[in-house]
Motif scaffolding. Structure first.
Motif, PDB file in Angstrom:
ATOM      1  N   GLN A  82      10.092   4.576   1.171  1.00 50.36           N
ATOM      2  CA  GLN A  82       9.479   5.660   1.945  1.00 50.36           C
ATOM      3  C   GLN A  82       8.130   6.068   1.355  1.00 50.36           C
ATOM      4  OE1 GLN A  82      12.043   9.094   1.748  1.00 50.36           O
ATOM      5  NE2 GLN A  82      11.681   9.439  -0.406  1.00 50.36           N
ATOM      6  N   ASP A  83       7.861   5.660   0.127  1.00 51.86           N
ATOM      7  CA  ASP A  83       6.573   5.971  -0.496  1.00 51.86           C
ATOM      8  C   ASP A  83       5.478   4.988  -0.084  1.00 51.86           C
ATOM      9  OD1 ASP A  83       8.008   7.081  -3.671  1.00 51.86           O
ATOM     10  OD2 ASP A  83       7.642   8.139  -1.784  1.00 51.86           O
TER      11      ASP A  83
ATOM     12  N   VAL B 174       1.118   9.719  -3.049  1.00 50.80           N
ATOM     13  CA  VAL B 174       2.201   9.164  -3.843  1.00 50.80           C
ATOM     14  C   VAL B 174       1.669   8.606  -5.159  1.00 50.80           C
ATOM     15  CG1 VAL B 174       3.938   7.338  -3.954  1.00 50.80           C
ATOM     16  CG2 VAL B 174       3.576   8.602  -1.823  1.00 50.80           C
TER      17      VAL B 174
ATOM     18  N   PHE C 175       0.844  -1.182   0.000  1.00 51.37           N
ATOM     19  CA  PHE C 175       0.000   0.000   0.000  1.00 51.37           C
ATOM     20  C   PHE C 175       0.887   1.242   0.000  1.00 51.37           C
ATOM     21  CE2 PHE C 175      -4.140  -1.867   0.645  1.00 51.37           C
ATOM     22  CZ  PHE C 175      -3.842  -3.111   1.179  1.00 51.37           C
ATOM     23  N   LEU C 176       0.500   2.210  -0.800  1.00 52.38           N
ATOM     24  CA  LEU C 176       1.260   3.458  -0.872  1.00 52.38           C
ATOM     25  C   LEU C 176       0.752   4.450   0.171  1.00 52.38           C
ATOM     26  CD1 LEU C 176       1.209   3.947  -4.731  1.00 52.38           C
ATOM     27  CD2 LEU C 176       3.256   3.553  -3.363  1.00 52.38           C
ATOM     28  N   LYS C 177       1.600   5.399   0.521  1.00 51.13           N
ATOM     29  CA  LYS C 177       1.116   6.521   1.324  1.00 51.13           C
ATOM     30  C   LYS C 177       0.241   7.397   0.435  1.00 51.13           C
ATOM     31  CE  LYS C 177       5.177   6.869   4.279  1.00 51.13           C
ATOM     32  NZ  LYS C 177       6.394   7.645   4.562  1.00 51.13           N
TER      33      LYS C 177
ATOM     34  N   SER D 205       3.219   2.802   2.683  1.00 53.87           N
ATOM     35  CA  SER D 205       2.783   2.752   4.076  1.00 53.87           C
ATOM     36  C   SER D 205       2.819   1.311   4.583  1.00 53.87           C
ATOM     37  CB  SER D 205       1.373   3.308   4.210  1.00 53.87           C
ATOM     38  OG  SER D 205       0.463   2.527   3.463  1.00 53.87           O
TER      39      SER D 205
END
Lengths: 197, 155
Positions: free
Chosen positions: B106-107, B75, B70-72, B109
């Motif tokens: 870092q992108d 992003v 899952f992405l933040k 979650s």
């Protein structure tokens, strides 16, 4: 020591196929300052005044500001604050809280003392579409400068009218842009998607 | 909740969809969290649970396992001519993307804890495969020809 003075580097022309038009789209986004992943967002900076994305901390999201009427976000503006030694920019975003309830009232309380970043969509995108999504407050944050509610106001009809302000920003305008309008719109929409928990 | 268990519960809920009880709504929220890593939208919308159920059902029809990447929010991932956000990212795309750009965690979650552990026959060493994606995109923005957006648009 290098100076920060800027020099002009291109013509100020007229693109007859892309003349300026006034107006802002009806849906903007507001983000709590502390919800932004600043490390990841700074990594998305692709020019002096362009970010390809605004990344939020895990579990956080931005929130939509929806407006109706002929002039959504009326009185939104940017202006130079000319100083003796350095000129900065002040920016205002103005909107009407279109709902009223006890819950909305608590949101007004949050706006009154918090720090935020706002993204709005300009109807005028520019020839390369890079001017579509404008970011306010990413340097010095947006804070409430005015808030009022008048029951018999002809324009607001009793709703809260809020003005958020960024003071003394170094940059005249900051944009959210990635490749083209469609991709930038996806980046704009990604801010308000439901958060991962 | 395992994937098959969700599938069975979706089937049970089909007949109750027109009149959901409080327990049914809680179950929908639980399944929604399992699949999309987020809760059902918190609003006074009358049909939010029915809409969420249909989202779950659609996901179950189109997939055979739960997502693990899952992405933040905010992003976008540019990969293989496509643009992906949390709304359309698949595990396959995320895996290929992070193999090529392992420093871009870092992108995200959420991603599997053991993703960067070396598996037999696979080379996931960040030191050998790290590429500066920002440089690639900077080059695109500096020297870009105008794209119509059709190439990058992902349904």
């Amino acid at each position: 020591m290098e100076l920060c003075d800027k020099i002009i580097s291109q013509d100020f022309g007229v693109d007859c196929d892309n003349l300026p038009v006034q107006g802002i789209n009806q849906t903007g986004v507001i983000i709590n300052w502390d919800d932004i992943d600043w490390t990841a967002t700074k990594a998305k900076r692709v020019g002096t005044n362009v970010y390809s994305g605004i990344v939020l901390n895990t579990g956080k999201k931005g929130y939509k500001i929806k407006q109706i009427g002929r002039k959504p976000f009326n009185n939104t503006n940017s202006a130079a604050e000319v100083g003796d030694s350095i000129t900065r920019f002040g920016k205002n975003v103005s909107f009407i809280m279109m709902e009223n309830s006890a819950t909305i009232s608590t949101q007004v309380d949050s706006l009154s003392n918090g720090m935020f970043v706002i993204v709005l969509e300009n109807l005028y995108r520019g020839a390369d579409e890079s001017a579509a999504f404008e970011i306010y407050g990413i340097e010095a944050s947006m804070r409430m400068s005015e808030g009022s509610k008048e029951s018999y106001n002809e324009d607001s009809n009793g709703a809260w009218v809020i003005t958020m302000q960024e003071q003394k920003a170094a940059l005249a305008s900051v944009f959210l842009f990635d490749t083209d309008y469609t991709t930038s719109k996806a980046a704009f929409d990604a801010i308000t998607a439901a958060p991962a928990t | 909740m395992e994937f098959q268990e969700i599938k069975d519960k979706v089937k049970d809920l089909e007949s109750k969809i027109e009149k959901l009880s409080k327990e049914d709504k809680e179950l929908i929220n639980e399944m929604y969290q399992e699949l999309f890593n987020t809760s059902v939208k918190n609003c006074n919308c009358r049909n939010v649970y029915v809409d969420s159920f249909f989202q779950i059902r659609k996901y179950m029809k189109e997939n055979d396992k739960k997502r693990t990447f899952f992405l933040k929010n905010g992003v976008l991932v540019h990969w293989n001519g496509g643009i992906y956000s949390n709304l359309n990212l698949t595990d396959e795309v995320a895996t290929d993307y992070l193999k090529k750009y392992p420093s871009n965690t870092q992108d995200f979650s959420k991603y599997p804890a053991d993703f960067f552990e070396e598996k037999e026959g696979e080379d996931l060493d960040p030191k050998t495969d790290a590429v500066d994606e920002k440089t690639d995109k900077d080059e695109d923005l500096d020297t870009k020809t105008k794209k119509t957006g059709k190439d990058n648009k992902k349904k």
